[in-house]
Scaffold this motif. Sequence first.
Motif, PDB file in Angstrom:
ATOM      1  N   GLN A   1     -38.044  -5.471 -34.818  1.00 35.24           N
ATOM      2  CA  GLN A   1     -36.388  -5.239 -34.828  1.00 35.24           C
ATOM      3  C   GLN A   1     -36.460  -3.819 -35.969  1.00 35.24           C
ATOM      4  N   GLU A   2     -37.389  -2.899 -35.647  1.00 30.81           N
ATOM      5  CA  GLU A   2     -37.327  -1.750 -36.435  1.00 30.81           C
ATOM      6  C   GLU A   2     -37.141  -0.653 -35.338  1.00 30.81           C
ATOM      7  N   VAL A   3     -36.644   0.502 -35.710  1.00 26.85           N
ATOM      8  CA  VAL A   3     -36.558   1.627 -34.778  1.00 26.85           C
ATOM      9  C   VAL A   3     -38.215   2.215 -34.682  1.00 26.85           C
ATOM     10  N   LEU A   4     -38.345   2.258 -33.319  1.00 24.82           N
ATOM     11  CA  LEU A   4     -39.669   2.966 -32.900  1.00 24.82           C
ATOM     12  C   LEU A   4     -39.487   4.270 -32.689  1.00 24.82           C
ATOM     13  N   THR A   5     -38.566   4.835 -32.275  1.00 26.06           N
ATOM     14  CA  THR A   5     -38.465   6.313 -31.860  1.00 26.06           C
ATOM     15  C   THR A   5     -37.155   6.744 -31.742  1.00 26.06           C
ATOM     16  N   GLU A   6     -36.885   8.129 -31.283  1.00 26.97           N
ATOM     17  CA  GLU A   6     -35.595   8.262 -31.046  1.00 26.97           C
ATOM     18  C   GLU A   6     -35.786   9.404 -29.852  1.00 26.97           C
ATOM     19  N   ILE A   7     -34.987   9.480 -28.759  1.00 25.16           N
ATOM     20  CA  ILE A   7     -35.298  10.308 -27.724  1.00 25.16           C
ATOM     21  C   ILE A   7     -34.110  11.228 -27.687  1.00 25.16           C
ATOM     22  N   GLU A   8     -34.533  12.384 -27.691  1.00 22.01           N
ATOM     23  CA  GLU A   8     -33.271  13.539 -27.563  1.00 22.01           C
ATOM     24  C   GLU A   8     -32.916  13.554 -26.148  1.00 22.01           C
ATOM     25  N   VAL A   9     -31.472  13.489 -25.662  1.00 25.83           N
ATOM     26  CA  VAL A   9     -31.257  13.544 -24.366  1.00 25.83           C
ATOM     27  C   VAL A   9     -29.905  14.549 -24.289  1.00 25.83           C
ATOM     28  N   GLY A  10     -29.050  14.297 -23.367  1.00 26.55           N
ATOM     29  CA  GLY A  10     -27.917  15.261 -23.137  1.00 26.55           C
ATOM     30  C   GLY A  10     -26.800  14.922 -24.253  1.00 26.55           C
TER      31      GLY A  10
END
Lengths: 404, 951
Positions: free
Chosen positions: B395-404
Motif C-alpha cells: 500500500q505504497e506508491v510504486l511509481t508514477e507514469i506521465e500520461v496526457g
Amino acid sequence: MKLYHAEALCMFLGLLPTAALAAETDQPSGEQQAVSDLDLPYVYTDWQQYTVEDGLPNDHIFAVEVDGPWVWIGTEDGLARLDKRTGEIRSWKEEDGLPWRVVSALAVHPDTGEVWMGMFGGGLARFSGGRFDHFHQLNSGLVNDVVYGVCVENENIWAATTAGASRYNTQTGEWTIYTEKNAPMEEIWNYGCSYADGKVYLGVWGSGVLEFDIATEHWKDYLDPDGEMEIDLYRDDGIVHVITTGVSYVEKTLWVTTYFGASRYDGRHWRGYFQKDSGAPSDFHNAVQARSANEAWFSTDKGLGQVADFPTDTWVVYTTDHASNTGQAVITRGDRVLETRTIPPNIPHNYVLWTEIDGDDLWVGTSKGLAHARGEGFFPGLRRASDESSIQESEEQETDRGGL
Amino acid sequence: MLTGLATLLAAAWGVSSTAQPREPVYVGVRVCSECHSGPEAGHQFSTWRLTPHAKAFATLSMEESTEIARLSGIPEAPHTARVCLGCHATAADAEEWERDETFLIEDGIQCETCHGPGSEYMDEEVMRNRELAMERGLKMPSGSTCMVCHGPKGSHEAVLSGEPYDLEKALQTIGHPRPESPPVEASTRSSETEALLGPSQHRFTGAMSCAKCHSGPEMGFQFSKWRMGPHARAYAVLGTPAAREMAKRSGVDGDPQASYACLRCHATGAGHDATSFDPGFDFRDGVQCESCHGAGAEYSLEAVMLDRPAATAAGLKDPGPDMCAACHDQGHAGAPFDYGAAVAKIAHPKTPMTVGATEPVYKTPINLALTPDGSELWVTCEASSSTVVVDTSTQEVLTEIEVGGQPHDVTFHPDGKRAYVTNRLDDTLSVIDVATHKVIATIEVGDEPHGVLLDAPGELIYVLNSSQDSVSVIDAETLQETRRLTTSRVPWSLALSPDGEQIFVTNTLSDFVPPRTPPMSEVTVIDAQRGVVEDRLRIPAANLLQGVAWHPSGEFAIVTLNRTKNLVPMTRLLQGWTITNGVGIVWRDGRVDQVLLDQPDLAFPDAADVILTADGRRALVTSSGSDRVAIVDLEKMLSMLEAATPEERERILPNHLAKSTEFVETFVKTGRSPRGITIAADDKTAYVANTLDDTVTVIDLKRLAAVKEIDLGGPEVISQTRWGEQLFHSADITFRRQFSCHSCHPDGHVDGITYDIEPDGIGTDPVDNRTLRGIFDTAPFKWSGLNPSLQRQCGPRLAVFFTRIEPFTPEELEALELYITTIPRPPNRHRALGAPLTEAQRLGKAVYQRTHTNDGRLIPPTGRCINCHPGPLYTDRQIHDVGTRTPLDSKGEFDTPHLTNIYDSAPYLHDGTAYSLEEIWTRFNTYDQHGVTNDLTKDQLNHLIEYLKTL
C-alpha cells in the motif's frame, strides 16, 4: 459523350449480335459458349406479401432497407421493422415518437446500425436504440425538410432533398449544403443518392446525375446529350433523360432511372433502356437497385423489372393480376420474348416504389404492400436448361411448391 | 529598408481608387509608418511606438502575464494563448493569408487593430478620400472599441497594480492627430546623414530579424525584454517635443529624427549608407541588438552563431562599458551613467524560462482500478497529468507514469498486460505496458474522453467522448477506431455486464426536454457482441448520472444520480427541496427504480461512483460533496423494492428521504471529495480516490471502516486555489449538505438544466445554467447582469437564494473565486490559434463580420454579430434586449454571454429554449433583434454556425 455515341452506335449496329452470341453463360471461366434461348435467368417464384393486415402501418411502401435480421420499411404513415426470424412486425408512428409520418427513404449505417430516415416534409431522423433524433430545417443545417433519399458515406449522411443535397458529418456536426451555388445542379430537386467506392451519386430531377468524388470533393455531371428532348436522339450517348428518380452504384457501374427510361454506365459506355425495345416494363421508373454490374432491379409503374444479365440484354418482369390471382414472369432478350411463365402472385401491386436486395432474396415495396421473394437456388446471370422438357418440368415443380 | 514600401506595395498590389476591391489583409504598422511618420504627420508612428500598445505583445513574456493567465484558467503560455493575444497583438487569430509578409505580430497592438486591415485603403489616393477608404475597410474607432479590451478585467486587476483604466486619459496618451499645418522641414533620414560614415564593414539585419530566433521562453524572451526597454523606444522618443527642445539646446535645428547628431545614439546604423542594411532592417526600431553586438547579417546564420570564433570573425562583438559609454556618457540625464545598473535593467540572458503555473502541482486523483491480478492499484491524477501506481501489498506508491493532460479513467486489458488511460484535455488515450509502466502508444479519440473499458475478450476498447456525445469503438490490436456510436448528452462512465453482453453507459446531462418539463436522462445500452447501441433506458426526473456498476448476477446495474427540482423556485432546501441524491437500479429488462441515499437531516450530495462487492451483497457509493462512502445492503434495498407497489416504486421511493435508513448499513468517512472507488476481488478491501486530498482511503470491508490513507505524493501545502477547489466541491456550504457548486457545475461546466431560482412565482424568469470555464473577465454575471463580480455572485446572494446557511467567509470567498477563475479552459476543438479556417468557417466569419444585408442594405452596428460579440472574449459585457423575452420573463434585457467554446454549452439563450445554435435564429429571431439574420440563406447560416464553433 459525342465520342462515345459513335462507338456505341458501332457496337449497337455491328457488334451486338456478336456480343450476344459471345456472352458468357453459366460455364466455368475461360469457356465461352454462344448463348441460346435455353440460357435463362433465375426466376423468383416463392413470394410472400405483407399489408396492413399483417401489421404494416400503411400499405404505401416508399423505402425498404435490410440490416441483418431486420427489414426496415418506410411507409406513408409510419416506420416498420420486420424480424425475418419470426415474421413479427413492429411499427412506429408519430405517437410512438416517430418525428414525421411519411418515411420516404431509409439507410442503415453499416458500422453503428443506426437507421437514418428521410421524411417527406419532416426532415431527417436517426433511430438508434429506440430513440428518434430529429434533424430539420430549424434545428439543424439540413437544407430542406422534404427528403427523398438518404445514404451513408463513411461518417457522413447524405440527404437528397427538394432544395438541394445536405451532407451531415456525424462526428464534427458540420452540415454542408450542395445546390447550384457549389455543384453543377441545374435543378436542385434531389431525388436519390447512392454511395460506393469513394463516390456519391445524386439523382436530381431535372439535372441528371451528379457524381461527387469524396477524395477530391469534385463534382461531375451526367446530362442528357439530347438536351431536354423526350426522345433519345442518339442511342447510348449518355443518360437517357435528366428527370432522374434513382441511382444505384455497384461494382463501379452506375444504374440510373428516370421518368423516361433507364440507363447503365460502366465508366466508359452508356446503355439506355426503353420499354419499346427492351424488356423494361415501363419507361416510368421510381427507383433502381443493382446487385452487380450485370444485374439491376427497376421499380416501375407497371411492374418490377430486372436486367438479369446485362451482356445478353436479358430481362425478367414480374407483374401480378389480382383479378385472376395469378402472377407472371416474362423473360425477354433484346426485344424478343423468350418465355412467359405463370407463377403465383408476386408483387402485391404493379406500381412498384422500391426494391431492396437482401442476399439472394428481394424485398419489394409497392403502393399496396410489401413483397418478399425468397431466392432459394438463386444464381446470377444465365443458366442453360438441358432442353425444353427440363424447362417445363422445373416450371411444374415451382407451381407445386405454391410460391407463397 | 522600408522606405517607400507602402507606395511600392500599393503599386504591386494594384491598390488604387479605381482598382477592384479585394479582401483586405493586414499590412503592419511599418507600412503605415511610411506615410504616418515624421513631423509633417505629427510623428504618428513615434507616438504609437511610445505607447503601451507597441509593447503589448512583449508584455506577455512577463511573469505577471503568466499569473494572469493562470488566474483565468488559461493552460497555455500567454504568448501563445488565443485569449491573451486577442488583446495583445493585432490579427493574432487571423489566418496566414490575412497577414501580409510585411506584418509582424511582435509589433503588438498596431494601427490596424483599431483602423481595420489596411491593404485596400493604404493607397494615398484612397486614404485621402475618407468615404472611399471606409468602403475599403478603414474604421474610425470609438471609445467602445477600446473598452472591448480595456474594460475591467478581474484577472488583470488581481495581479497588476495601478490606476483603474481611464478612457479619456488613455485617448490623450495614444492620440495621434495630424498637424493641420505640418512644418516644412526634412523628415526621416536624409542623404546627408547617410553619407557621413559610408558603407558599414558588415551589414545590419535588424532587431526583428534577430527576433526570429531570440524570442520565446526557451530563449529567455530576449526580444520581448528588449522591446519593453528604453532602447526600443530610442528613435521614437526623438519625435517628442521634449526631444526637440533638448536637441535645440544642443545646437540641433530641425527634426531630431533627421539629425545624425541625435541618430548616432538613438538609432542603430545611423550614418551608414543604404548598402549597409539588409531588407527588413528598420532604423525606427531604435537602438537595436546590433548597436552592441555588431552588424549581424553575416553572423546571424545559426551555424555561424553557434561557432563563437566564426561569429566573431563575421562581426559579432562582446559589448562592454565603453560601448555604452560612447552614448550614455554624453547622455541627457545629467547624472553619471551607472553601467552596472543599466546593464541589469536591460539584461537579457539566454536562460530558458519555464512558463507555467506557479501553483503547487497537486495530484487530484479521479478514478482508480486494480490490475486483474490485484497486485497494483492504478490511480489517474488529473492535475499532475499522471497515473500513480500503488503496490497493493505494501500500500505504497510504486511509481508514477506521465500520461496526457487531465487523465480521467483507467482500465486494463483482461490479460493484464496493457492499461488504457483517457486524457480529457488532450483528447487522447494512453496505452501503457503494465509490466514496464511505460506508455507505448497514444492515440487520438474524440473530444474530452472520460470513461473507458474493454469488452470481455479484450478485442474492443470503448472510450466515451463526453464533449461529442459519442463512444469511440477501437480495435484493441490495431488501435484503430472502427466506429463511433451515439450516446445521450455528455457520457461519463460505463460498465460491462458480467456475461460480457451489454455495456451500460451513464450520461451526465439530461436530454433536451420541452420547457417546464423535468429532466430526463439516459442510460445507453450497447450490445457488446456487435458493438452497437441496442437500447436507451429512460431515467425520469434524474440528472448527473455518473458512476455505474453491475451486480454480479447480471440482473441489474446501479448508477449514481441526482434528482434536481429545477422547475420550482429555490425557496428552501428543507426536505430535499432542490436536489436529492441517490442511485438508480437499472434492471436488465429495462425497468428503472430510483432510491435516495439522502436522509432527512443530512443529504448524500454528488454521488460520484459506485462499486458492488463480488458476492453481490453490498454496494459502495462515494459522495464527493460530503466526504463519505455509503455502504448499501443490497438485499435489504431489493427487498424494500419488491415489497413496494408499482405506484410506490415509481412515485414514492424516488423521493422518500427516510428510506435509506432501511438499507444503508453505514457511512465511512474518507478524505476530501471522494470520487472513484474500486474493490479487491476478494471483497476484503475497497479503495477510494480522494480527489482533493491526493490520497486513497483504504476501507476494510469486514470492519466497514477506513483503515489507512495512502499518500499519493501531492504537496502538503494547501494553496489558496486548492482551498477554493475544496470549497467548490464540498456541500458543507449548503443547508444539510444538499448540494455543492459541483452539483450544478460538474467539471466546472454546465448541467444543461434551466432553473427557476428566485422566489418570484413558479416558472418566472427561468435561467439556463452557464459554464464557469473562462468566465473571469466576463463580468457582469447572472443573466440579468446584476452581479458585477464573482464575489458578489458567490457571496451573500448565494446564501440567500441557494445555500440558506451562513455564507462563505471573506477568506473562503476569495479562495473560491480564485479556484473558479482558474478552472482550466479546454482548447477549442474546431480551430487552433492561427490555424487556417475551412472554407465554411471563412464564409461564416464574413457573415459574422458583415455590415450589409444580402441585398445591400446597411446593417446598423447594433444588428451586427461582432458589435455585441467582439473578440477575444466575444462579449461586450453589456446588457441588451435581443427580443428573446417570453411571457415567463419579467424583463427582456440580458447580459451578453461570452461565446468561447460556445459549441459545448447547449442549450442557448437565457432560458435554454434554443437546443441548437441554429434555433437561436431560425426560431427565436423573428424580428432581427438578435442580429440581422433573416435575410441569410440556409447555407449562410450553416457557415455562420461553423464559424461560431471556432470561437
